[in-house]
Design a protein around this motif. Sequence first.
Motif, PDB file in Angstrom:
ATOM      1  N   TRP A  42       0.821  -1.201   0.000  1.00  0.00           N
ATOM      2  CA  TRP A  42       0.000   0.000   0.000  1.00  0.00           C
ATOM      3  C   TRP A  42       0.862   1.260   0.000  1.00  0.00           C
ATOM      4  CZ3 TRP A  42      -4.233   2.114  -1.352  1.00  0.00           C
ATOM      5  CH2 TRP A  42      -4.724   3.280  -0.745  1.00  0.00           C
ATOM      6  N   ALA A  43       1.952   1.221   0.737  1.00  0.00           N
ATOM      7  CA  ALA A  43       2.853   2.381   0.761  1.00  0.00           C
ATOM      8  C   ALA A  43       3.409   2.663  -0.637  1.00  0.00           C
ATOM      9  CB  ALA A  43       3.994   2.141   1.753  1.00  0.00           C
ATOM     10  N   GLY A  44       3.716   1.608  -1.374  1.00  0.00           N
ATOM     11  CA  GLY A  44       4.211   1.805  -2.733  1.00  0.00           C
ATOM     12  C   GLY A  44       3.162   2.405  -3.642  1.00  0.00           C
ATOM     13  N   LEU A  45       1.927   1.952  -3.492  1.00  0.00           N
ATOM     14  CA  LEU A  45       0.846   2.513  -4.302  1.00  0.00           C
ATOM     15  C   LEU A  45       0.610   3.979  -3.950  1.00  0.00           C
ATOM     16  CD1 LEU A  45      -1.768  -0.398  -4.267  1.00  0.00           C
ATOM     17  CD2 LEU A  45      -0.281   0.282  -6.158  1.00  0.00           C
ATOM     18  N   ARG A  46       0.644   4.290  -2.659  1.00  0.00           N
ATOM     19  CA  ARG A  46       0.468   5.684  -2.234  1.00  0.00           C
ATOM     20  C   ARG A  46       1.554   6.576  -2.823  1.00  0.00           C
ATOM     21  NH1 ARG A  46      -2.505   7.328   2.205  1.00  0.00           N
ATOM     22  NH2 ARG A  46      -0.859   8.869   2.625  1.00  0.00           N
ATOM     23  N   ALA A  47       2.783   6.074  -2.835  1.00  0.00           N
ATOM     24  CA  ALA A  47       3.884   6.872  -3.384  1.00  0.00           C
ATOM     25  C   ALA A  47       3.688   7.131  -4.878  1.00  0.00           C
ATOM     26  CB  ALA A  47       5.211   6.156  -3.130  1.00  0.00           C
ATOM     27  N   THR A  48       3.214   6.118  -5.580  1.00  0.00           N
ATOM     28  CA  THR A  48       2.961   6.285  -7.011  1.00  0.00           C
ATOM     29  C   THR A  48       1.877   7.330  -7.256  1.00  0.00           C
ATOM     30  OG1 THR A  48       3.587   3.991  -7.458  1.00  0.00           O
ATOM     31  CG2 THR A  48       2.217   5.095  -9.107  1.00  0.00           C
ATOM     32  N   VAL A  49       0.816   7.264  -6.457  1.00  0.00           N
ATOM     33  CA  VAL A  49      -0.271   8.234  -6.599  1.00  0.00           C
ATOM     34  C   VAL A  49       0.215   9.639  -6.254  1.00  0.00           C
ATOM     35  CG1 VAL A  49      -2.517   8.931  -5.671  1.00  0.00           C
ATOM     36  CG2 VAL A  49      -2.072   6.526  -6.204  1.00  0.00           C
ATOM     37  N   ALA A  50       1.008   9.764  -5.189  1.00  0.00           N
ATOM     38  CA  ALA A  50       1.503  11.079  -4.767  1.00  0.00           C
ATOM     39  C   ALA A  50       2.391  11.714  -5.827  1.00  0.00           C
ATOM     40  CB  ALA A  50       2.259  10.940  -3.446  1.00  0.00           C
ATOM     41  N   ALA A  51       3.097  10.878  -6.590  1.00  0.00           N
ATOM     42  CA  ALA A  51       4.012  11.408  -7.604  1.00  0.00           C
ATOM     43  C   ALA A  51       3.288  11.862  -8.873  1.00  0.00           C
ATOM     44  CB  ALA A  51       5.046  10.340  -7.964  1.00  0.00           C
ATOM     45  N   ALA A  52       2.040  11.480  -9.027  1.00  0.00           N
ATOM     46  CA  ALA A  52       1.287  11.833 -10.230  1.00  0.00           C
ATOM     47  C   ALA A  52       0.742  13.251 -10.130  1.00  0.00           C
ATOM     48  CB  ALA A  52       0.137  10.849 -10.431  1.00  0.00           C
ATOM     49  N   ASP A  53       0.595  13.894 -11.269  1.00  0.00           N
ATOM     50  CA  ASP A  53       0.000  15.230 -11.301  1.00  0.00           C
ATOM     51  C   ASP A  53      -1.481  15.149 -10.962  1.00  0.00           C
ATOM     52  OD1 ASP A  53       2.390  16.411 -12.085  1.00  0.00           O
ATOM     53  OD2 ASP A  53       1.955  16.121 -14.230  1.00  0.00           O
ATOM     54  N   PRO A  54      -2.066  16.268 -10.504  1.00  0.00           N
ATOM     55  CA  PRO A  54      -3.518  16.282 -10.287  1.00  0.00           C
ATOM     56  C   PRO A  54      -4.263  15.936 -11.573  1.00  0.00           C
ATOM     57  CG  PRO A  54      -2.488  18.201  -9.291  1.00  0.00           C
ATOM     58  CD  PRO A  54      -1.428  17.535 -10.122  1.00  0.00           C
ATOM     59  N   ALA A  55      -5.507  15.517 -11.410  1.00  0.00           N
ATOM     60  CA  ALA A  55      -6.336  15.133 -12.557  1.00  0.00           C
ATOM     61  C   ALA A  55      -7.527  16.086 -12.641  1.00  0.00           C
ATOM     62  CB  ALA A  55      -6.803  13.687 -12.404  1.00  0.00           C
ATOM     63  N   PRO A  56      -7.344  17.267 -13.229  1.00  0.00           N
ATOM     64  CA  PRO A  56      -8.418  18.269 -13.263  1.00  0.00           C
ATOM     65  C   PRO A  56      -9.673  17.735 -13.943  1.00  0.00           C
ATOM     66  CG  PRO A  56      -6.326  19.213 -13.977  1.00  0.00           C
ATOM     67  CD  PRO A  56      -6.124  17.729 -13.898  1.00  0.00           C
ATOM     68  N   GLY A  57     -10.826  18.057 -13.371  1.00  0.00           N
ATOM     69  CA  GLY A  57     -12.092  17.635 -13.950  1.00  0.00           C
ATOM     70  C   GLY A  57     -12.515  16.237 -13.570  1.00  0.00           C
ATOM     71  N   MET A  58     -11.657  15.493 -12.880  1.00  0.00           N
ATOM     72  CA  MET A  58     -12.004  14.130 -12.492  1.00  0.00           C
ATOM     73  C   MET A  58     -12.724  14.136 -11.152  1.00  0.00           C
ATOM     74  SD  MET A  58     -10.954  12.347 -15.058  1.00  0.00           S
ATOM     75  CE  MET A  58     -11.295  13.789 -16.090  1.00  0.00           C
ATOM     76  N   ALA A  59     -13.608  13.153 -10.969  1.00  0.00           N
ATOM     77  CA  ALA A  59     -14.397  13.072  -9.740  1.00  0.00           C
ATOM     78  C   ALA A  59     -14.101  11.816  -8.934  1.00  0.00           C
ATOM     79  CB  ALA A  59     -15.888  13.122 -10.071  1.00  0.00           C
ATOM     80  N   TRP A  60     -13.790  10.719  -9.616  1.00  0.00           N
ATOM     81  CA  TRP A  60     -13.636   9.429  -8.947  1.00  0.00           C
ATOM     82  C   TRP A  60     -12.416   8.705  -9.492  1.00  0.00           C
ATOM     83  CZ3 TRP A  60     -16.818   9.361  -4.999  1.00  0.00           C
ATOM     84  CH2 TRP A  60     -18.031  10.061  -5.100  1.00  0.00           C
ATOM     85  N   ALA A  61     -11.797   7.919  -8.636  1.00  0.00           N
ATOM     86  CA  ALA A  61     -10.675   7.083  -9.050  1.00  0.00           C
ATOM     87  C   ALA A  61     -10.861   5.697  -8.435  1.00  0.00           C
ATOM     88  CB  ALA A  61      -9.346   7.672  -8.609  1.00  0.00           C
ATOM     89  N   THR A  62     -10.538   4.684  -9.194  1.00  0.00           N
ATOM     90  CA  THR A  62     -10.596   3.305  -8.706  1.00  0.00           C
ATOM     91  C   THR A  62      -9.377   2.559  -9.218  1.00  0.00           C
ATOM     92  OG1 THR A  62     -11.921   2.594 -10.613  1.00  0.00           O
ATOM     93  CG2 THR A  62     -13.124   3.228  -8.614  1.00  0.00           C
ATOM     94  N   PHE A  63      -9.055   1.483  -8.543  1.00  0.00           N
ATOM     95  CA  PHE A  63      -7.989   0.619  -9.026  1.00  0.00           C
ATOM     96  C   PHE A  63      -8.555  -0.335 -10.071  1.00  0.00           C
ATOM     97  CE2 PHE A  63      -6.259   1.799  -4.855  1.00  0.00           C
ATOM     98  CZ  PHE A  63      -4.969   2.172  -5.214  1.00  0.00           C
ATOM     99  N   SER A  64      -7.732  -0.664 -11.050  1.00  0.00           N
ATOM    100  CA  SER A  64      -8.151  -1.668 -12.026  1.00  0.00           C
ATOM    101  C   SER A  64      -8.403  -2.976 -11.309  1.00  0.00           C
ATOM    102  CB  SER A  64      -7.082  -1.845 -13.112  1.00  0.00           C
ATOM    103  OG  SER A  64      -5.866  -2.301 -12.540  1.00  0.00           O
ATOM    104  N   SER A  65      -9.351  -3.748 -11.838  1.00  0.00           N
ATOM    105  CA  SER A  65      -9.751  -4.985 -11.157  1.00  0.00           C
ATOM    106  C   SER A  65      -9.214  -6.210 -11.858  1.00  0.00           C
ATOM    107  CB  SER A  65     -11.278  -5.077 -11.089  1.00  0.00           C
ATOM    108  OG  SER A  65     -11.834  -5.049 -12.388  1.00  0.00           O
ATOM    109  N   GLY A  66      -8.216  -6.049 -12.698  1.00  0.00           N
ATOM    110  CA  GLY A  66      -7.677  -7.180 -13.423  1.00  0.00           C
ATOM    111  C   GLY A  66      -7.068  -8.212 -12.498  1.00  0.00           C
TER     112      GLY A  66
END
Length: 384
Positions: A42-66
């Motif tokens: 989870w810490a690795g996923l959080r770091a990846t998300v923190a490093a990404a730019d904001p997503a203007p206009g977006m409302a929801w985010a989910t993880f892929s379910s593959g």
Amino acid sequence: MPGRVVPILDDDRVAALTTALAVRAAGGVPLIGDDRWNGDYWAGLRATVAAADPAPGMAWATFSSGSTGTPRVIVRTDESWSASYPGVERLLDLTADDVVYLPSPLVSSVTMFSVVHARTVGASVLLPRTHTVSDSDLEHATVLHGTPYALRSVLERIEAGTAHRLRVALVGGARLDAGLRSRSEAAGIRLIAYYGAAELSFVAVDPDGRGLRPFDGVETRVDEGLLWVRSPYFAAGYLGTASGPFRRDPEGWGTVGDLVGGDPADPLRFRGRRDGAILTAAATVIPEDVEAALQRLDGIEDVVVFGLPNPRAGALVAAVIETGPGGRPPSARELRRRAGALLSGTHLPRRWFWTERLPRTATGKPARDRIRHDAIEGTVSRVV
């Protein structure tokens, strides 16, 4: 910050959901994880998300379910979900009096979609207290939205004598065996099956067992067996620099690589992902074709088919079957005999393995990478 994706993890599902709704109300983009994930993961996923730019206009985010690899973060607008609400309401006859039961965890896009949708209708949402279906939940729920695996768990309890109020089940998945439909009907539950993907949202629906057909507002086309979709329900894409199977063309058509066809009378019969084919000797085998046939055999509740590495053939078709608690499989010879009545020689599994319960992802899908690894490493029982 508006458009900033905010990771959320809490073993209290109500608390996690409350936090997510607060993040959304403040203009952020909530992203709920799975409380069963390893802390370092989870810490690795959080770091990846923190490093990404904001997503203007977006409302929801989910993880892929593959069922393979590290999950990608999928971002979407509010309209990409809300545009499909009228179609779902017509299918379910959903009203403010309903109690929507969501046995899949909040990490699933299926669950988060239904949470947001139910709030707009005024319906109540019922989340399991644990990671299993409970008898007490079934005393209150009127609508189920989940996976075939979740529906099977519900039906097992009902068939054991648990009282329930369920009147309709919306069940995702490209593969739904006829037995689940007949069992649902016997329990007084109207079953609506559908196919969708986290990136595409709703694609096709089967409300009566006669086969999948496009969901309201969806166009489909098939090019050389590959399904392309055009609709207002698409996600915007993946967060940051992540890549995945979702691609679009300039005309607005999108695909995640699903293969369909093989029967002119049933053009939306799914045959798996293009990159999941097994190349064995001179044949190309689609695992889902074999799985659909094997599910018809008595004693097999579910099955995963994969390519077992082989130096001479490239790969051997192999199957791991799920028997259910206390179940044991027939002999390999008997399995080959029964399967031989349904499959051609190239598609007949050469190696058989079994388990009472297949390991699954957070959203209830068979964890294909782990299943294949366990079979290759010999940590799952071989059928002889």
